[in-house]
Write a protein that holds these residues in place. Structure first.
Motif, PDB file in Angstrom:
ATOM      1  N   THR A   1      80.553  55.343  13.555  1.00  0.00           N
ATOM      2  CA  THR A   1      81.439  56.474  13.816  1.00  0.00           C
ATOM      3  C   THR A   1      81.183  57.543  12.757  1.00  0.00           C
ATOM      4  OG1 THR A   1      83.140  55.065  14.781  1.00  0.00           O
ATOM      5  CG2 THR A   1      83.829  57.234  13.989  1.00  0.00           C
ATOM      6  N   ALA A   2      80.916  58.755  13.200  1.00  0.00           N
ATOM      7  CA  ALA A   2      80.603  59.842  12.281  1.00  0.00           C
ATOM      8  C   ALA A   2      81.824  60.727  12.062  1.00  0.00           C
ATOM      9  CB  ALA A   2      79.455  60.680  12.822  1.00  0.00           C
ATOM     10  N   VAL A   3      82.014  61.139  10.821  1.00  0.00           N
ATOM     11  CA  VAL A   3      83.020  62.144  10.469  1.00  0.00           C
ATOM     12  C   VAL A   3      82.290  63.280   9.760  1.00  0.00           C
ATOM     13  CG1 VAL A   3      85.120  62.672   9.197  1.00  0.00           C
ATOM     14  CG2 VAL A   3      84.851  60.430  10.252  1.00  0.00           C
ATOM     15  N   VAL A   4      82.412  64.479  10.318  1.00  0.00           N
ATOM     16  CA  VAL A   4      81.751  65.659   9.778  1.00  0.00           C
ATOM     17  C   VAL A   4      82.822  66.634   9.302  1.00  0.00           C
ATOM     18  CG1 VAL A   4      80.175  67.574  10.258  1.00  0.00           C
ATOM     19  CG2 VAL A   4      79.869  65.367  11.422  1.00  0.00           C
ATOM     20  N   SER A   5      82.677  67.134   8.092  1.00  0.00           N
ATOM     21  CA  SER A   5      83.587  68.139   7.549  1.00  0.00           C
ATOM     22  C   SER A   5      82.765  69.350   7.146  1.00  0.00           C
ATOM     23  CB  SER A   5      84.334  67.579   6.332  1.00  0.00           C
ATOM     24  OG  SER A   5      85.088  68.597   5.695  1.00  0.00           O
ATOM     25  N   GLU A   6      83.126  70.504   7.686  1.00  0.00           N
ATOM     26  CA  GLU A   6      82.420  71.730   7.330  1.00  0.00           C
ATOM     27  C   GLU A   6      83.431  72.821   6.998  1.00  0.00           C
ATOM     28  OE1 GLU A   6      79.430  74.976   9.371  1.00  0.00           O
ATOM     29  OE2 GLU A   6      79.041  72.852   9.765  1.00  0.00           O
ATOM     30  N   HIS A   7      83.239  73.505   5.876  1.00  0.00           N
ATOM     31  CA  HIS A   7      84.100  74.617   5.512  1.00  0.00           C
ATOM     32  C   HIS A   7      83.291  75.696   4.821  1.00  0.00           C
ATOM     33  CE1 HIS A   7      84.086  72.575   1.576  1.00  0.00           C
ATOM     34  NE2 HIS A   7      84.468  73.732   1.063  1.00  0.00           N
ATOM     35  N   PHE A   8      83.923  76.865   4.636  1.00  0.00           N
ATOM     36  CA  PHE A   8      83.235  77.959   3.961  1.00  0.00           C
ATOM     37  C   PHE A   8      83.803  78.124   2.569  1.00  0.00           C
ATOM     38  CE2 PHE A   8      82.251  82.362   2.841  1.00  0.00           C
ATOM     39  CZ  PHE A   8      80.883  82.369   3.094  1.00  0.00           C
ATOM     40  N   ASP A   9      82.898  78.153   1.587  1.00  0.00           N
ATOM     41  CA  ASP A   9      83.261  78.322   0.186  1.00  0.00           C
ATOM     42  C   ASP A   9      83.180  79.815  -0.140  1.00  0.00           C
ATOM     43  OD1 ASP A   9      83.294  78.493  -2.611  1.00  0.00           O
ATOM     44  OD2 ASP A   9      82.237  76.592  -2.882  1.00  0.00           O
ATOM     45  N   ASP A  10      84.344  80.469  -0.234  1.00  0.00           N
ATOM     46  CA  ASP A  10      84.373  81.917  -0.486  1.00  0.00           C
ATOM     47  C   ASP A  10      83.764  82.273  -1.837  1.00  0.00           C
ATOM     48  OD1 ASP A  10      85.849  83.263   1.808  1.00  0.00           O
ATOM     49  OD2 ASP A  10      87.263  81.680   1.295  1.00  0.00           O
ATOM     50  N   ARG A  11      83.982  81.437  -2.828  1.00  0.00           N
ATOM     51  CA  ARG A  11      83.488  81.746  -4.163  1.00  0.00           C
ATOM     52  C   ARG A  11      81.959  81.691  -4.207  1.00  0.00           C
ATOM     53  NH1 ARG A  11      86.384  78.797  -9.070  1.00  0.00           N
ATOM     54  NH2 ARG A  11      88.050  80.068  -8.122  1.00  0.00           N
ATOM     55  N   ALA A  12      81.384  80.684  -3.595  1.00  0.00           N
ATOM     56  CA  ALA A  12      79.921  80.538  -3.607  1.00  0.00           C
ATOM     57  C   ALA A  12      79.249  81.286  -2.462  1.00  0.00           C
ATOM     58  CB  ALA A  12      79.546  79.062  -3.550  1.00  0.00           C
ATOM     59  N   GLU A  13      80.037  81.771  -1.484  1.00  0.00           N
ATOM     60  CA  GLU A  13      79.491  82.427  -0.302  1.00  0.00           C
ATOM     61  C   GLU A  13      78.516  81.518   0.439  1.00  0.00           C
ATOM     62  OE1 GLU A  13      79.699  85.855   1.149  1.00  0.00           O
ATOM     63  OE2 GLU A  13      81.659  85.560   0.208  1.00  0.00           O
ATOM     64  N   ARG A  14      78.926  80.247   0.619  1.00  0.00           N
ATOM     65  CA  ARG A  14      78.086  79.267   1.292  1.00  0.00           C
ATOM     66  C   ARG A  14      78.946  78.372   2.171  1.00  0.00           C
ATOM     67  NH1 ARG A  14      73.016  78.856  -0.997  1.00  0.00           N
ATOM     68  NH2 ARG A  14      72.654  76.757  -0.166  1.00  0.00           N
ATOM     69  N   PHE A  15      78.344  77.892   3.245  1.00  0.00           N
ATOM     70  CA  PHE A  15      78.962  76.841   4.041  1.00  0.00           C
ATOM     71  C   PHE A  15      78.717  75.507   3.342  1.00  0.00           C
ATOM     72  CE2 PHE A  15      78.195  80.240   6.993  1.00  0.00           C
ATOM     73  CZ  PHE A  15      79.290  80.224   7.845  1.00  0.00           C
ATOM     74  N   ARG A  16      79.709  74.649   3.360  1.00  0.00           N
ATOM     75  CA  ARG A  16      79.568  73.316   2.772  1.00  0.00           C
ATOM     76  C   ARG A  16      79.830  72.275   3.853  1.00  0.00           C
ATOM     77  NH1 ARG A  16      78.539  73.705  -2.438  1.00  0.00           N
ATOM     78  NH2 ARG A  16      79.300  75.516  -3.614  1.00  0.00           N
ATOM     79  N   ILE A  17      78.996  71.243   3.858  1.00  0.00           N
ATOM     80  CA  ILE A  17      79.087  70.207   4.884  1.00  0.00           C
ATOM     81  C   ILE A  17      79.017  68.826   4.248  1.00  0.00           C
ATOM     82  CG2 ILE A  17      76.577  70.255   5.290  1.00  0.00           C
ATOM     83  CD1 ILE A  17      77.259  69.693   8.281  1.00  0.00           C
ATOM     84  N   ALA A  18      79.788  67.912   4.795  1.00  0.00           N
ATOM     85  CA  ALA A  18      79.747  66.511   4.370  1.00  0.00           C
ATOM     86  C   ALA A  18      79.828  65.638   5.611  1.00  0.00           C
ATOM     87  CB  ALA A  18      80.895  66.195   3.433  1.00  0.00           C
ATOM     88  N   VAL A  19      78.961  64.627   5.681  1.00  0.00           N
ATOM     89  CA  VAL A  19      78.896  63.727   6.835  1.00  0.00           C
ATOM     90  C   VAL A  19      78.915  62.285   6.338  1.00  0.00           C
ATOM     91  CG1 VAL A  19      77.491  62.961   8.796  1.00  0.00           C
ATOM     92  CG2 VAL A  19      77.565  65.393   8.185  1.00  0.00           C
ATOM     93  N   THR A  20      79.752  61.468   6.977  1.00  0.00           N
ATOM     94  CA  THR A  20      79.775  60.034   6.692  1.00  0.00           C
ATOM     95  C   THR A  20      79.737  59.275   8.005  1.00  0.00           C
ATOM     96  OG1 THR A  20      81.098  60.363   4.697  1.00  0.00           O
ATOM     97  CG2 THR A  20      81.003  58.145   5.583  1.00  0.00           C
ATOM     98  N   VAL A  21      78.871  58.268   8.087  1.00  0.00           N
ATOM     99  CA  VAL A  21      78.798  57.397   9.259  1.00  0.00           C
ATOM    100  C   VAL A  21      79.201  55.992   8.818  1.00  0.00           C
ATOM    101  CG1 VAL A  21      77.332  56.433  11.070  1.00  0.00           C
ATOM    102  CG2 VAL A  21      76.964  58.790  10.283  1.00  0.00           C
ATOM    103  N   SER A  22      80.163  55.412   9.545  1.00  0.00           N
ATOM    104  CA  SER A  22      80.689  54.090   9.174  1.00  0.00           C
ATOM    105  C   SER A  22      80.553  53.118  10.330  1.00  0.00           C
ATOM    106  CB  SER A  22      82.165  54.196   8.770  1.00  0.00           C
ATOM    107  OG  SER A  22      82.318  55.065   7.677  1.00  0.00           O
ATOM    108  N   ASN A  23      80.339  51.857   9.980  1.00  0.00           N
ATOM    109  CA  ASN A  23      80.275  50.761  10.938  1.00  0.00           C
ATOM    110  C   ASN A  23      81.468  49.836  10.694  1.00  0.00           C
ATOM    111  OD1 ASN A  23      79.311  47.698  11.271  1.00  0.00           O
ATOM    112  ND2 ASN A  23      78.241  48.933  12.797  1.00  0.00           N
ATOM    113  N   PRO A  24      82.100  49.295  11.761  1.00  0.00           N
ATOM    114  CA  PRO A  24      83.305  48.473  11.549  1.00  0.00           C
ATOM    115  C   PRO A  24      83.064  47.214  10.721  1.00  0.00           C
ATOM    116  CG  PRO A  24      82.557  48.361  13.837  1.00  0.00           C
ATOM    117  CD  PRO A  24      81.804  49.465  13.186  1.00  0.00           C
ATOM    118  N   TRP A  25      81.826  46.717  10.689  1.00  0.00           N
ATOM    119  CA  TRP A  25      81.532  45.507   9.923  1.00  0.00           C
ATOM    120  C   TRP A  25      80.914  45.809   8.565  1.00  0.00           C
ATOM    121  CZ3 TRP A  25      83.987  41.755  12.103  1.00  0.00           C
ATOM    122  CH2 TRP A  25      84.129  41.719  13.486  1.00  0.00           C
TER     123      TRP A  25
END
Length: 222
Positions: free
Chosen positions: A162-186
């Motif tokens: 199961t993937a969880v993706v988080s994306e936001h815009f960093d106003d101070r750095a003027e960049r998009f930031r992304i983080a992705v985690t994929v997890s398995n139940p076992w």
């Protein structure tokens, strides 16, 4: 017509940061594509247990075999109408040693964006979208289905993630930031990356759509 993400989020779309509204507003109506270039601060995986699966998936541009720190990447979001007439947006992520392809459509019956993974759309998963308190977009993948020939069968959770993706815009750095985690139940967390990027918007009428961002095979099932 509003973009596929606007349709899926409804009124919540207005809560996105303005930079994310433009980025996820890319569609046939907008007439532009979004191309991001940046660096992944880190790409990691759970080691020997999952590397054979990553290698297998990479043969059809599913998942990423790269691992390490400060890895350059590009993401290409091009909208087009596929062979079934569906508005489609590419999410092609290119790294030095691998490429992760996805194409996304809006499914009216589900009232969700459906993500087709890989160069041949062999895996489909519905996406749950939400907006966080800083105007970022959170994407959670649902139950995956394997699509091949006459087969359209659910993939057991034990052999997928199961993937969880988080994306936001960093106003101070003027960049998009992304983080992705994929997890398995076992196995728990098995794969992930985080980093940042800047984007350029491409006029489709002037530049067209690169042929290599489209899947080699399309499937209407989800």
């Amino acid at each position: 017509m509003p973009s596929i993400f606007q349709r899926a989020l409804g009124s919540e779309f207005a809560r996105l940061h303005p930079r994310l509204q433009r980025r996820f507003g890319v569609g046939l109506e907008s007439g532009e594509a979004c191309v991001g270039t940046g660096v992944m601060n880190r790409i990691w995986n759970a080691g020997p247990l999952v590397r054979p699966f990553l290698a297998l998936g990479s043969r059809r541009n599913v998942l990423v075999t790269d691992a390490g720190r400060n890895i350059p990447f590009q993401i290409q979001n091009y909208p087009y109408a596929d062979s079934y007439g569906r508005e489609t947006v590419t999410f092609v992520r290119t790294f030095p040693g691998s490429r992760f392809d996805a194409t996304m459509v809006y499914n009216d019956v589900r009232a969700q964006v459906v993500d087709y993974l890989g160069s041949h759309q062999h895996i489909a998963t519905p996406l749950d979208l939400s907006v966080d308190d800083r105007g970022g977009l959170i994407i959670r993948s649902g139950r995956q289905r394997f699509l091949e020939g006459p087969l359209a069968v659910p993939i057991p959770p034990a052999v997928t993630g199961t993937a969880v993706v988080s994306e936001h815009f960093d106003d101070r750095a003027e960049r998009f930031r992304i983080a992705v985690t994929v997890s398995n139940p076992w196995l728990g967390r098995i794969f992930g990356y985080w980093g940042s990027f800047t984007v350029q918007y491409v006029d489709l009428a002037s530049h067209g759509i690169p042929a290599n961002v489209k899947p080699r095979r399309e499937d209407a099932r989800c």
